[in-house]
Design an enzyme around this catalytic site. Structure first.
Site, PDB file in Angstrom:
ATOM      1  CG  HIS A   1      -1.925   0.987   1.258  1.00 47.74           C
ATOM      2  ND1 HIS A   1      -2.851   1.208   2.182  1.00 47.74           N
ATOM      3  CD2 HIS A   1      -2.223   1.931   0.514  1.00 47.74           C
ATOM      4  CE1 HIS A   1      -3.599   2.232   2.002  1.00 47.74           C
ATOM      5  NE2 HIS A   1      -3.437   2.664   0.945  1.00 47.74           N
TER       6      HIS A   1
ATOM      7  CG  HIS B   1       1.731   0.410   4.920  1.00 47.07           C
ATOM      8  ND1 HIS B   1       1.294   1.885   4.305  1.00 47.07           N
ATOM      9  CD2 HIS B   1       0.598  -0.063   5.273  1.00 47.07           C
ATOM     10  CE1 HIS B   1       0.006   1.919   4.166  1.00 47.07           C
ATOM     11  NE2 HIS B   1      -0.409   0.818   4.780  1.00 47.07           N
TER      12      HIS B   1
ATOM     13  CE  LYS C   1      17.085 -24.284 -26.024  1.00 45.98           C
ATOM     14  NZ  LYS C   1      18.319 -24.136 -27.116  1.00 45.98           N
TER      15      LYS C   1
ATOM     16  CG  ASP D   1      20.164 -24.114 -33.089  1.00 47.11           C
ATOM     17  OD1 ASP D   1      20.981 -24.274 -32.163  1.00 47.11           O
ATOM     18  OD2 ASP D   1      19.785 -24.851 -34.139  1.00 47.11           O
TER      19      ASP D   1
ATOM     20  CD  GLU E   1      17.059 -25.862 -29.790  1.00 45.68           C
ATOM     21  OE1 GLU E   1      17.679 -26.478 -28.957  1.00 45.68           O
ATOM     22  OE2 GLU E   1      17.639 -25.001 -30.253  1.00 45.68           O
TER      23      GLU E   1
ATOM     24  CE  LYS F   1      20.753 -25.982  16.188  1.00 43.55           C
ATOM     25  NZ  LYS F   1      20.499 -24.656  16.554  1.00 43.55           N
TER      26      LYS F   1
ATOM     27  CG  HIS G   1       9.327 -35.472  18.627  1.00 46.33           C
ATOM     28  ND1 HIS G   1       8.909 -35.613  17.226  1.00 46.33           N
ATOM     29  CD2 HIS G   1       9.842 -34.080  18.479  1.00 46.33           C
ATOM     30  CE1 HIS G   1       8.915 -34.353  16.423  1.00 46.33           C
ATOM     31  NE2 HIS G   1       9.482 -33.496  17.513  1.00 46.33           N
TER      32      HIS G   1
ATOM     33  CG  ASP H   1       4.884 -27.465  19.494  1.00 49.79           C
ATOM     34  OD1 ASP H   1       3.610 -27.307  19.737  1.00 49.79           O
ATOM     35  OD2 ASP H   1       5.146 -27.216  18.430  1.00 49.79           O
TER      36      ASP H   1
ATOM     37  CB  ALA I   1      14.150 -31.001   4.103  1.00 50.86           C
TER      38      ALA I   1
END
Length: 880
Positions: free
Chosen positions: A47, A53, A273, A275, A414, A747, A750, A799, A817
């Site tokens: 905005h 902001h 594309k 060539d 191509e 780290k 559970h 948690d 991951a």
């Protein structure tokens, strides 16, 4: 039938209405739209009012709770931008993009910067009331877990100042590595910039209602590929995210990833594309140098191109493009280009330019692509006839990718190059630039040739090879057509000095007649066109296009094509198996040698084989249980995202689940598997994390376990986490509950409590919250039950919010991951030790560990029979 707003929702708009004179402004008074389909709409609007902001809006109880963000949102957990609570807005505001008339409250340009769905972590009404609102976002730009935390009110503030905090998870990114405001500046609605929206006289909100003038429409100049209307006046400093910088001596080009079909949507532009030879033009002090993609200086080969580039009105620049020779139809002809370079010709080249990553003393690599192309077009227009026709602008079309590709195929081109309109320039192969080929064409290393037969002179055929991921040169077939008499004689002269006695291929016997071949040093690269790959991985019906001098043979491998589902008559058509694919448990693994954990050398095939090895351990925890997935199709080096809903083209071994929630018709989605093949199919999809719901498919209303995630705050060592887990175990024993422990893969730890399926979700959540609160009461210097980072220094966050319908936790034995290829590993309480750090439990070590173990560390988990009893609840002060 439309859902009605609550009275509370209407009352919450009183302040919004008080600030606006609806006889002078056509903004919506509210009440014209029901709740959104999900009941949990979120939007972020950029905005430009008195001050630029961003506005974060979350749908809650019939209105949009709104916060103004002076600095905008950030994916960096270390940044905590101020969020000022403002008046609630009506649902209609969530669809608006355009201009609020000057002189009205909030007058200025509004962009719909992001939108999507949000879900609460805990009770959202209670969280908002106490100033601690936790939630997850599922947008196009913002994702993952977040918190809005109210700051202690000072005089005159009235509790309006909050902090927007990004929780550290797989969606978080440091601002140094990825500034989402800079990298993703375009509208999610129209693909426009703020300037384009401001320049549109039809976008003024003068008619009110749920669809204000200009809202939700794609502008013609954007949709047809025109450049943005407002020009920077040849001033590179005016581009978004331009930074003053010294011009580098060389710059590696950005490369495109091959995909089978063009992307949809107006956030992509599409170029033909070409060539030819990729060429970077470095301009400084009125002198141009033309550099190949490997940094070789070819200026003397194309003096006309260099002279034309020197006419551009810029003192310093690096321009990216492709040098070609056009045939009579105006189509690039690589054979003609190759012949020209090998002859004495030094004219007739055309340099098609498509990017300008540096210009006028500014580094523009972080500026949006569409802005860079706008500047490049202005540079060419300003140069006028001095540059044309030698240098030409590579034009583009925004949106309509499949249509553009069809036209390219019809014209016997191509293929096309598709690029994200807001993409930064990166000197590597990325998925923000894609190439879609109409025919198969790629580079091969020449490893040998055959002698000519009959009336043919020079050579008979070239033997082709590609490097595999291990760097070995693998035979890939022959090419014996596409030559001219002149090229045959020239090739014979080039190949003769390279003759060697032994084959350079690791599999020379794959050639049908290796005895008739003369082997050569693998120093030449040939571009070859072909119809398809055979089942043996050889080229079929190949045709020679020319030798390439601009590519290092060591870099030539098989082009990786990202899989995208293809449609035929409304049905998804599976891509045929590649000879490079592998099979694990009967499931095809494409690109098996793709390194998904770069720092650890773990490939996609390694992950699939890990799951095959430990399948009997993990399957009881994931089969017929709702799953949420973290996918990394290109590994940790690429994009990671959550997948909760079954998508088109998913393997048949996966099933989808939809669960209705709440009074407003919102839904949760999950993925289901039934057997080991489904598990391996997840690995094939690039899944690196498997998160499970706390219930099973046959009874979604009854959880079968509770999870307490012990997440260490700053200053907490692994030894402290271990002792805290034992403390929680002992506490649960006093409640007559048996628990089990596993690493989170990160780290933390559970603590998992199996329970009989007798309690509902509300009871499970209340019970686990009471336990967490009581642990905090007993050991306030050790535990904290709030996500607020300010309270987590030298404490462990318990948690308990994973114990509610739709919330998830990482599955036992799932990969993470994270660097290290770690695994969320079940442990026995006896072996839990500070001497066994989580990083040592990974895809390479866990299978061997399980082989050595005489007993399952979670022996008895599924046979444990225990319930949440009335006596337990009374001891915790839970009523009812």
């Amino acid at each position: 039938m439309a859902r009605k707003r609550s009275n509370k929702g209407r009352a919450d708009l009183a302040e919004y209405r008080r600030k606006r004179d609806f006889e002078r402004t056509s903004e919506p008074a509210g009440g014209d739209l029901p709740a959104s389909e999900s009941g949990r709409l979120f939007v972020v609007q950029k905005h430009a009012a008195r001050q630029l902001h961003y506005d974060l809006r979350l749908e809650l109880d019939g209105t949009l709770k709104s916060w103004a963000l002076p600095r905008g949102p950030s994916l960096d957990p270390k940044q905590r931008p101020l969020a000022v609570l403002v008046e609630d807005h009506p649902i209609e505001y969530g669809a608006f993009e355009g201009i609020i008339p000057k002189g009205e409250y909030g007058g200025g340009t509004v962009m719909l910067w992001d939108h999507g769905r949000w879900e609460s972590i805990g009770d959202p009404v209670e969280g908002f009331a106490r100033g601690d609102l936790k939630f997850r976002l599922f947008g196009e730009k913002l994702a993952g877990a977040w918190a809005l935390a109210r700051m202690g009110p000072k005089a005159g503030e009235g509790g309006k100042n909050w902090l927007l905090i990004k929780k550290k998870d797989d969606a978080s990114r440091s601002v140094q590595s990825f500034n989402v405001l800079a990298e993703r500046p375009f509208s999610v609605l129209s693909g426009r910039t703020m300037e384009q929206i401001a320049d549109d006289p039809e976008a003024v909100w003068t008619e009110g209602g749920s669809q204000p003038t200009g809202s939700g429409r794609k502008r013609n100049r954007v949709a047809t590929g025109g450049l943005p209307a407002r020009a920077p006046g040849l001033d590179p400093s005016q581009l978004d995210n331009a930074r003053q910088a010294k011009l580098p001596d060389t710059l590696k080009p950005q490369l495109a990833t091959r995909v089978p079909e063009a992307p949809h949507g107006d956030d992509w532009l599409h170029e033909i594309k070409l060539d030819g030879y990729r060429m970077m033009c470095r301009l400084t002090g009125g002198t141009a140098r033309l550099l190949t993609r490997n940094g070789f200086d070819w200026t003397d080969r194309m003096p006309d191109v260099a002279r034309a580039a020197e006419s551009l009105p810029v003192d310093q620049a690096i321009i990216d493009g492709e040098v070609v020779i056009l045939d009579a139809r105006g189509i690039s002809d690589f054979q003609a280009l190759q012949n020209a370079f090998r002859g004495s010709r030094k004219a007739g080249f055309v340099y098609f330019v498509f990017d300008v990553p540096f210009a006028g003393g500014y580094d523009l690599r972080r500026s949006p692509l569409l802005e860079r192309k706008r500047l490049l077009k202005e540079l060419l227009d300003a140069a006028g006839p001095a540059a044309r026709p030698v240098i030409q602008f590579c034009d583009h079309i925004v949106g309509k990718g499949p249509v553009v590709f069809q036209e390219a195929a019809r014209s016997h081109l191509e293929g096309i190059i598709s690029k994200r309109v807001g993409a930064a320039y990166e000197s590597r192969r990325t998925d923000s630039w894609l190439k879609v080929k109409c025919i198969h064409r790629q580079d091969f290393v020449v490893g040998g040739f055959t002698l000519p037969a009959k009336s043919r002179s020079g050579i008979g055929a070239l033997l082709l090879g590609l490097h595999d991921p291990g760097g070995r040169l693998v035979y890939r077939g022959r090419v014996g057509t596409g030559f001219t008499d002149a090229s045959l004689e020239e090739l014979a002269g080039v190949l003769e000095p390279l003759v060697r006695d032994t084959p350079p291929f690791v599999n020379p016997d794959a050639d049908p007649e290796p005895r008739s071949v003369r082997w050569v040093e693998p120093q030449l690269v040939a571009e070859v066109e072909f119809i398809a790959w055979t089942d043996e991985g050889l080229v079929r019906h190949a045709s020679f296009r020319g030798l390439r001098d601009d590519i290092d043979p060591a870099d030539v491998g098989r082009e990786v094509q990202l899989s995208r589902p293809r449609r035929r008559a409304g049905k998804v058509v599976k891509a045929p198996a590649s000879p490079d694919d592998a099979f694990v448990a009967g499931v095809r693994i494409s690109h098996p040698q793709r390194t998904v954990y770069p720092e650890d050398g773990v490939t996609k095939l390694d992950v699939a084989r890990y799951y095959e090895t430990i399948a009997d351990r993990i399957l009881p925890f994931v089969v017929k249980r709702p799953l949420s997935l973290v996918r990394c199709p290109l590994g940790l080096a690429g994009e990671a995202f959550y997948q909760r809903e079954l998508g088109e083209g998913f393997p048949e071994k996966l099933r989808g689940l939809t669960v209705a929630r709440g009074r407003k018709g919102s839904e949760d989605h999950a993925v289901l598997i039934d057997d080991a093949a489904g598990l391996i199919a997840l690995a094939q999809m690039g899944v690196l994390e498997i998160h499970t719901w706390g219930c099973r498919e046959d009874n979604l209303d009854r959880p079968d376990h509770l999870v307490f995630d012990l997440d260490p705050g700053p200053g907490i060592e692994w030894e402290h986490v271990v002792e805290s887990a034992r403390f929680v175990r002992d506490y649960l024993v006093k409640l007559d509950l048996k628990s089990f422990v596993k690493t989170s893969g990160g780290k933390g730890l559970h603590v998992v409590v199996p329970i009989a399926r007798r309690s509902g979700w509300e009871e499970a959540k209340a019970f686990s919250k009471a336990i967490a609160d009581d642990l905090v009461r007993i050991a306030p210097m050790n535990f904290v039950a709030t996500m607020a980072k300010s309270q987590r220094q030298f404490r462990i966050f318990i948690d308990y919010l994973r114990n509610q319908l739709g919330s998830t936790s990482i599955a036992p034995y799932s990969t993470r991951a994270l660097t290290g290829a770690t695994v969320s590993t079940p442990l026995s309480w006896q072996e839990l030790s500070a001497k066994l750090p989580p990083r040592e439990l990974n895809v390479r070590t866990v299978p061997a560990r399980l082989t050595r173990q005489r007993q399952d560390p979670w022996e008895g988990f599924r046979s444990t029979r225990q319930s949440i009893t009335a006596a337990m609840k009374r001891s915790l002060g839970i009523k009812g």
